[in-house]
Enzyme design. Sequence first.
Site, PDB file in Angstrom:
ATOM      1  N   HIS A 223       0.879  -1.189   0.000  1.00  0.00           N
ATOM      2  CA  HIS A 223       0.000   0.000   0.000  1.00  0.00           C
ATOM      3  C   HIS A 223       0.911   1.233   0.000  1.00  0.00           C
ATOM      4  O   HIS A 223       1.632   1.467  -0.964  1.00  0.00           O
ATOM      5  CB  HIS A 223      -0.929  -0.106   1.211  1.00  0.00           C
ATOM      6  N   HIS A 262      -2.305  -2.213  -9.909  1.00  0.00           N
ATOM      7  CA  HIS A 262      -3.297  -1.631  -9.014  1.00  0.00           C
ATOM      8  C   HIS A 262      -4.539  -2.505  -9.016  1.00  0.00           C
ATOM      9  O   HIS A 262      -4.888  -3.096 -10.039  1.00  0.00           O
ATOM     10  CB  HIS A 262      -3.664  -0.203  -9.460  1.00  0.00           C
ATOM     11  N   ASP A 313       2.670   5.451  -6.615  1.00  0.00           N
ATOM     12  CA  ASP A 313       3.921   5.345  -5.859  1.00  0.00           C
ATOM     13  C   ASP A 313       5.166   5.343  -6.727  1.00  0.00           C
ATOM     14  O   ASP A 313       6.270   5.434  -6.195  1.00  0.00           O
ATOM     15  CB  ASP A 313       3.895   4.079  -4.992  1.00  0.00           C
TER      16      ASP A 313
HETATM   17  N1  ACO Z   1       5.140  -6.489 -10.094  1.00  0.00           N
HETATM   18  C1  ACO Z   1       5.112  -7.707 -10.668  1.00  0.00           C
HETATM   19  N2  ACO Z   1       3.984  -8.395 -10.840  1.00  0.00           N
HETATM   20  C2  ACO Z   1       2.836  -7.844 -10.406  1.00  0.00           C
HETATM   21  C3  ACO Z   1       2.783  -6.584  -9.812  1.00  0.00           C
HETATM   22  C4  ACO Z   1       4.011  -5.908  -9.671  1.00  0.00           C
HETATM   23  N3  ACO Z   1       4.041  -4.698  -9.116  1.00  0.00           N
HETATM   24  N4  ACO Z   1       1.524  -6.285  -9.518  1.00  0.00           N
HETATM   25  C5  ACO Z   1       0.788  -7.310  -9.883  1.00  0.00           C
HETATM   26  N5  ACO Z   1       1.575  -8.269 -10.432  1.00  0.00           N
HETATM   27  C6  ACO Z   1       1.165  -9.539 -10.988  1.00  0.00           C
HETATM   28  C7  ACO Z   1       0.991 -10.569  -9.885  1.00  0.00           C
HETATM   29  O1  ACO Z   1       2.167 -11.269  -9.626  1.00  0.00           O
HETATM   30  C8  ACO Z   1      -0.085 -11.425 -10.472  1.00  0.00           C
HETATM   31  O2  ACO Z   1       0.509 -12.272 -11.455  1.00  0.00           O
HETATM   32  P1  ACO Z   1       0.050 -13.790 -11.587  1.00  0.00           P
HETATM   33  O3  ACO Z   1      -1.407 -13.729 -11.937  1.00  0.00           O
HETATM   34  O4  ACO Z   1       0.930 -14.295 -12.651  1.00  0.00           O
HETATM   35  O5  ACO Z   1       0.292 -14.387 -10.232  1.00  0.00           O
HETATM   36  C9  ACO Z   1      -0.979 -10.445 -11.217  1.00  0.00           C
HETATM   37  O6  ACO Z   1      -0.126  -9.357 -11.563  1.00  0.00           O
HETATM   38  C10 ACO Z   1      -2.141  -9.949 -10.384  1.00  0.00           C
HETATM   39  O7  ACO Z   1      -1.647  -9.457  -9.141  1.00  0.00           O
HETATM   40  P2  ACO Z   1      -2.505  -9.400  -7.811  1.00  0.00           P
HETATM   41  O8  ACO Z   1      -1.577  -9.294  -6.645  1.00  0.00           O
HETATM   42  O9  ACO Z   1      -3.521 -10.493  -7.786  1.00  0.00           O
HETATM   43  O10 ACO Z   1      -3.271  -8.058  -8.011  1.00  0.00           O
HETATM   44  P3  ACO Z   1      -3.884  -7.217  -6.843  1.00  0.00           P
HETATM   45  O11 ACO Z   1      -5.001  -6.452  -7.404  1.00  0.00           O
HETATM   46  O12 ACO Z   1      -4.164  -8.018  -5.639  1.00  0.00           O
HETATM   47  O13 ACO Z   1      -2.627  -6.297  -6.467  1.00  0.00           O
HETATM   48  C11 ACO Z   1      -1.227  -4.571  -5.881  1.00  0.00           C
HETATM   49  C12 ACO Z   1      -2.595  -4.939  -6.470  1.00  0.00           C
HETATM   50  C13 ACO Z   1      -1.110  -5.126  -4.462  1.00  0.00           C
HETATM   51  C14 ACO Z   1      -1.099  -3.047  -5.835  1.00  0.00           C
HETATM   52  C15 ACO Z   1      -0.115  -5.172  -6.773  1.00  0.00           C
HETATM   53  O14 ACO Z   1      -0.220  -4.674  -8.086  1.00  0.00           O
HETATM   54  C16 ACO Z   1       1.272  -4.935  -6.199  1.00  0.00           C
HETATM   55  O15 ACO Z   1       1.743  -5.702  -5.357  1.00  0.00           O
HETATM   56  N6  ACO Z   1       1.955  -3.839  -6.650  1.00  0.00           N
HETATM   57  C17 ACO Z   1       3.246  -3.496  -6.090  1.00  0.00           C
HETATM   58  C18 ACO Z   1       3.061  -2.727  -4.794  1.00  0.00           C
HETATM   59  C19 ACO Z   1       2.599  -1.312  -5.040  1.00  0.00           C
HETATM   60  O16 ACO Z   1       3.108  -0.621  -5.918  1.00  0.00           O
HETATM   61  N7  ACO Z   1       1.669  -0.866  -4.194  1.00  0.00           N
HETATM   62  C20 ACO Z   1       1.120   0.482  -4.263  1.00  0.00           C
HETATM   63  C21 ACO Z   1      -0.285   0.442  -4.781  1.00  0.00           C
HETATM   64  S1  ACO Z   1      -0.982   2.039  -4.880  1.00  0.00           S
HETATM   65  C22 ACO Z   1      -1.255   2.462  -3.267  1.00  0.00           C
HETATM   66  O17 ACO Z   1      -1.605   1.652  -2.449  1.00  0.00           O
HETATM   67  C23 ACO Z   1      -1.060   3.808  -2.859  1.00  0.00           C
END
Ligand code: ACO
Length: 377
Positions: A223, A262, A313
């Site tokens: 987050h 996201h 971010d």
């Molecule tokens: N890097 C690499 N792969 C990613 C990323 C990433 N940043 N984000 C998502 N994916 C991939 C996952 O590995 C997954 O792949 P798979 O289906 O092959 O396993 C797929 O994309 C879906 O990911 P989920 O985690 O199911 O998506 P979710 O909606 O739960 O996640 C989240 C959203 C937590 C923001 C995710 O994109 C992430 O971890 N991003 C990195 C952390 C980040 O930047 N957070 C800030 C968000 S904005 C904020 O809160 C202010």
Amino acid sequence: MPSPTEEVQRGLQDVVALESHLCFIDGKEGRLIYEGYDIRDLAAHSSFEETAYLLWYGRLPTSDQLAALRHRLTELRTLPDAMVARLDAMPSTAAPIDVLRTAVSELSLFEPDESRPGASSIGGAQRLTAALPSILGQFHRRRAGLPPLESRPALSHAAYLLYALLNREPTELESRAMDVALILHADHELNASTFAARVTASTLSDLYSAVTSAVGTLKGPLHGGANERVMELLDEIGAPDRAEEVVKAKLARHERIMGFGHRVYKVEDPRATILREWSRRIGEAKGDLHYYELLRVVERVVHQEKGLYPNVDLYSGSVYSLMGIPHDLFTPVFAASRVAGWTAHVLEEYQDLRLIRPTAKYIGPVDLPYVPIASRV
Ligand code: ACO
């Protein structure tokens, strides 16, 4: 009534939990709206104080109303002596986000009843919003050996936050960059920390407890903690010609690249679009486009390899870092903005209160015979 056969929405994905008039995210078109106003218009024309007014009162202020709010926020900057003493007693090695979470909770011990549930909570919302930069400044200045904090009433909220952390009055460009960053981070519908705040408020708990829950939730790297990790990645990469190799190796190890992806946006986060431009502008003003250029390469590689877009971010850390803000203060700076949204959501929750209490699908055993302790192996 959920039954054990019902589908579980992991992470409550796509669950519509409540109605809100505060914030709308169009994840397909990449639009973000606060109370009807597009974030791009607010970033271009508004200020953090005006945006906070919009979220708290549901309408843009007149110039008199805005002046009154600005005045009130500057008055409320000063912390009680007891709070300053508590901050000075905290270990200087503590993470600022942990200090902030603790201080928000402790501040309630020194505050009047205006923070209690009900219409008067707006006073608590303003108090918390005004106090967060002072809490961060008080802690950071002591650990960094900087002179004591002054209230500097002539400074806007954004400029005061920068002064509190940097011990210098920021340039006009820096103030505007921070103002825009604060506007962009002020609210974001039912993100995890706002949901945590609303869950706490839904038990009829007080505003300070709700914001304490929210700060603890924002801290996590999935987050609000992501922008600190973005800077760690940039430091690890070092030079732009290493970016492709480092990012690809991380993806091959199934590591997440912070600042991408996201839950709601399926296209570029509109806040990232605006902050990318500010990263470039601040980089140019400082004569240092190193971070900006690295981020552009990282963006290209992550999109090419995973089809993922930047979120808010990705670029914020580069803007803060170039202004001289230490990396461990990035998430607290996020909190100093999101507190406007958290408190607006808590006020909204009190207006239409219903205990938030979902249910779980039980997947454990039932009817196990109780085994006396002496007979267990
Ligand atoms: N890097 C690499 N792969 C990613 C990323 C990433 N940043 N984000 C998502 N994916 C991939 C996952 O590995 C997954 O792949 P798979 O289906 O092959 O396993 C797929 O994309 C879906 O990911 P989920 O985690 O199911 O998506 P979710 O909606 O739960 O996640 C989240 C959203 C937590 C923001 C995710 O994109 C992430 O971890 N991003 C990195 C952390 C980040 O930047 N957070 C800030 C968000 S904005 C904020 O809160 C202010």
